[in-house]
Scaffold this motif. Sequence first.
Motif, PDB file in Angstrom:
ATOM      1  N   ASN A  88       0.837  -1.240   0.045  1.00 14.84           N
ATOM      2  CA  ASN A  88       0.119   0.191  -0.134  1.00 14.84           C
ATOM      3  C   ASN A  88       0.754   1.388   0.011  1.00 14.84           C
ATOM      4  N   VAL A  89       2.015   1.404   0.898  1.00 14.04           N
ATOM      5  CA  VAL A  89       2.747   2.391   0.860  1.00 14.04           C
ATOM      6  C   VAL A  89       3.672   2.446  -0.464  1.00 14.04           C
ATOM      7  N   ALA A  90       3.976   1.340  -1.113  1.00 13.41           N
ATOM      8  CA  ALA A  90       4.692   1.535  -2.336  1.00 13.41           C
ATOM      9  C   ALA A  90       3.808   2.119  -3.524  1.00 13.41           C
ATOM     10  N   ALA A  91       2.519   2.027  -3.231  1.00 12.48           N
ATOM     11  CA  ALA A  91       1.792   2.692  -4.439  1.00 12.48           C
ATOM     12  C   ALA A  91       1.735   3.995  -4.139  1.00 12.48           C
ATOM     13  N   LEU A  92       1.635   4.661  -2.727  1.00 10.48           N
ATOM     14  CA  LEU A  92       2.040   6.001  -2.599  1.00 10.48           C
ATOM     15  C   LEU A  92       3.197   6.348  -3.006  1.00 10.48           C
ATOM     16  N   LEU A  93       4.462   5.770  -2.831  1.00  4.62           N
ATOM     17  CA  LEU A  93       5.498   5.927  -3.331  1.00  4.62           C
ATOM     18  C   LEU A  93       5.692   6.189  -4.812  1.00  4.62           C
ATOM     19  N   GLY A  94       4.901   5.508  -5.660  1.00  7.60           N
ATOM     20  CA  GLY A  94       4.867   5.465  -6.922  1.00  7.60           C
ATOM     21  C   GLY A  94       4.313   6.826  -7.360  1.00  7.60           C
ATOM     22  N   GLU A  95       3.158   7.180  -6.737  1.00  6.99           N
ATOM     23  CA  GLU A  95       2.646   8.520  -7.065  1.00  6.99           C
ATOM     24  C   GLU A  95       3.683   9.837  -6.662  1.00  6.99           C
ATOM     25  N   LEU A  96       4.425   9.463  -5.708  1.00  7.40           N
ATOM     26  CA  LEU A  96       5.264  10.540  -5.315  1.00  7.40           C
ATOM     27  C   LEU A  96       6.461  10.595  -6.396  1.00  7.40           C
ATOM     28  N   ARG A 119      11.896  -5.637  -3.955  1.00  8.36           N
ATOM     29  CA  ARG A 119      11.777  -5.565  -5.446  1.00  8.36           C
ATOM     30  C   ARG A 119      10.438  -5.575  -6.007  1.00  8.36           C
ATOM     31  N   ILE A 120       9.689  -6.379  -5.448  1.00 13.18           N
ATOM     32  CA  ILE A 120       8.300  -6.660  -5.974  1.00 13.18           C
ATOM     33  C   ILE A 120       7.553  -5.299  -5.609  1.00 13.18           C
ATOM     34  N   ASN A 121       7.913  -4.647  -4.416  1.00 12.27           N
ATOM     35  CA  ASN A 121       7.104  -3.444  -4.147  1.00 12.27           C
ATOM     36  C   ASN A 121       7.799  -2.304  -4.899  1.00 12.27           C
ATOM     37  N   ALA A 122       8.865  -2.379  -5.653  1.00 15.95           N
ATOM     38  CA  ALA A 122       9.177  -1.363  -6.594  1.00 15.95           C
ATOM     39  C   ALA A 122       8.218  -1.531  -7.904  1.00 15.95           C
ATOM     40  N   ILE A 126       5.490   1.191  -9.272  1.00 18.86           N
ATOM     41  CA  ILE A 126       5.323   2.006 -10.830  1.00 18.86           C
ATOM     42  C   ILE A 126       3.913   1.532 -11.343  1.00 18.86           C
ATOM     43  N   SER A 127       3.140   0.745 -10.692  1.00 18.19           N
ATOM     44  CA  SER A 127       1.981   0.474 -11.073  1.00 18.19           C
ATOM     45  C   SER A 127       0.996   1.329 -10.722  1.00 18.19           C
ATOM     46  N   SER A 128       1.293   2.315 -10.148  1.00 18.70           N
ATOM     47  CA  SER A 128       0.178   3.276  -9.433  1.00 18.70           C
ATOM     48  C   SER A 128       0.210   4.579 -10.415  1.00 18.70           C
ATOM     49  N   THR A 129       0.920   4.591 -11.641  1.00 13.26           N
ATOM     50  CA  THR A 129       0.950   5.897 -12.189  1.00 13.26           C
ATOM     51  C   THR A 129       1.304   5.472 -13.869  1.00 13.26           C
ATOM     52  N   SER A 130       0.834   6.388 -14.628  1.00 13.36           N
ATOM     53  CA  SER A 130       1.164   6.251 -16.218  1.00 13.36           C
ATOM     54  C   SER A 130       2.708   6.023 -16.373  1.00 13.36           C
ATOM     55  N   PRO A 131       2.917   5.211 -17.517  1.00 11.35           N
ATOM     56  CA  PRO A 131       4.361   5.112 -17.744  1.00 11.35           C
ATOM     57  C   PRO A 131       5.230   6.247 -18.149  1.00 11.35           C
ATOM     58  N   THR A 132       6.268   6.131 -17.469  1.00  6.46           N
ATOM     59  CA  THR A 132       7.546   7.101 -17.884  1.00  6.46           C
ATOM     60  C   THR A 132       8.879   6.374 -18.112  1.00  6.46           C
ATOM     61  N   LEU A 153       6.285 -11.136 -12.953  1.00  8.45           N
ATOM     62  CA  LEU A 153       5.579  -9.715 -12.641  1.00  8.45           C
ATOM     63  C   LEU A 153       5.992  -8.378 -13.564  1.00  8.45           C
ATOM     64  N   SER A 154       7.251  -8.745 -13.856  1.00  9.18           N
ATOM     65  CA  SER A 154       7.843  -7.332 -14.832  1.00  9.18           C
ATOM     66  C   SER A 154       7.335  -7.625 -16.185  1.00  9.18           C
ATOM     67  N   ALA A 155       7.103  -9.101 -16.437  1.00 10.06           N
ATOM     68  CA  ALA A 155       6.565  -9.183 -17.922  1.00 10.06           C
ATOM     69  C   ALA A 155       5.196  -9.070 -17.915  1.00 10.06           C
ATOM     70  N   GLU A 156       4.440  -9.210 -16.796  1.00  4.89           N
ATOM     71  CA  GLU A 156       3.039  -8.746 -16.827  1.00  4.89           C
ATOM     72  C   GLU A 156       2.957  -7.422 -16.981  1.00  4.89           C
ATOM     73  N   LYS A 157       3.675  -6.712 -16.174  1.00  6.92           N
ATOM     74  CA  LYS A 157       3.803  -5.168 -16.214  1.00  6.92           C
ATOM     75  C   LYS A 157       3.908  -4.516 -17.710  1.00  6.92           C
ATOM     76  N   VAL A 158       5.068  -5.344 -18.604  1.00  4.15           N
ATOM     77  CA  VAL A 158       5.286  -4.750 -19.706  1.00  4.15           C
ATOM     78  C   VAL A 158       4.070  -4.845 -20.579  1.00  4.15           C
ATOM     79  N   MET A 159       3.117  -5.942 -20.428  1.00 11.30           N
ATOM     80  CA  MET A 159       2.190  -6.163 -21.305  1.00 11.30           C
ATOM     81  C   MET A 159       1.010  -5.445 -20.925  1.00 11.30           C
ATOM     82  N   HIS A 160       0.707  -5.216 -19.401  1.00 15.55           N
ATOM     83  CA  HIS A 160      -0.283  -4.637 -19.034  1.00 15.55           C
ATOM     84  C   HIS A 160      -0.172  -2.926 -19.296  1.00 15.55           C
ATOM     85  N   PHE A 161       0.898  -2.406 -19.382  1.00 14.26           N
ATOM     86  CA  PHE A 161       1.038  -0.934 -19.676  1.00 14.26           C
ATOM     87  C   PHE A 161       1.149  -1.004 -21.301  1.00 14.26           C
TER      88      PHE A 161
END
Length: 186
Positions: A88-96, A119-122, A126-132, A153-161
Amino acid sequence: WIADYDGLVNRAESVGHSWRPAIVPIQRQQYEQWIGEFLGPRHPELVPQLLAALDAFDAAIRSGVLTDKQLLTIVECARSPRTPLGENVAALLGELAARFPPAEEAVREMIAHPKIHTRINALVAISSTSPTKLHDDVLRIALKDRSVKVRALSAEKVMHFGLDHLLPDLERAIRRENNAKIRQGL
């Protein structure tokens, strides 16, 4: 909706946490509801840490300045091995990270951390914001991670975004993958 709202506030205040109104009321309200319905009853020891992270997040957003102390509070929680707190706090960190370079750097440091949950929380961050560019950098590193779980998980994120420009990196990861089940999933 929070059966023991006063109790949660009193417990937080007993450890030196001050309760302040939210800068992002809808998001704060969702967190408070989740704290009351899930976190407080199951993991009351995590409530003060989450509230401190929420306050640090709110203060940074409100002021437009992320202090070292606020960042430290958030990063310590985002690195927690306790999933309800860390993710939950990793999501906040992503927004920041989308607003403050030091928070972005913290996410970069988390993807290189020796502990898998960090590393998973990293990736959660990045899941909480638009790709950069941060997404590209973190995912390129994660596709080469020593952990099967992080690579998947990283492969899923590549496809998800829909990060088509990372497909060559994903293809290389598939060719390198020793785990047949993961290779098939990639």
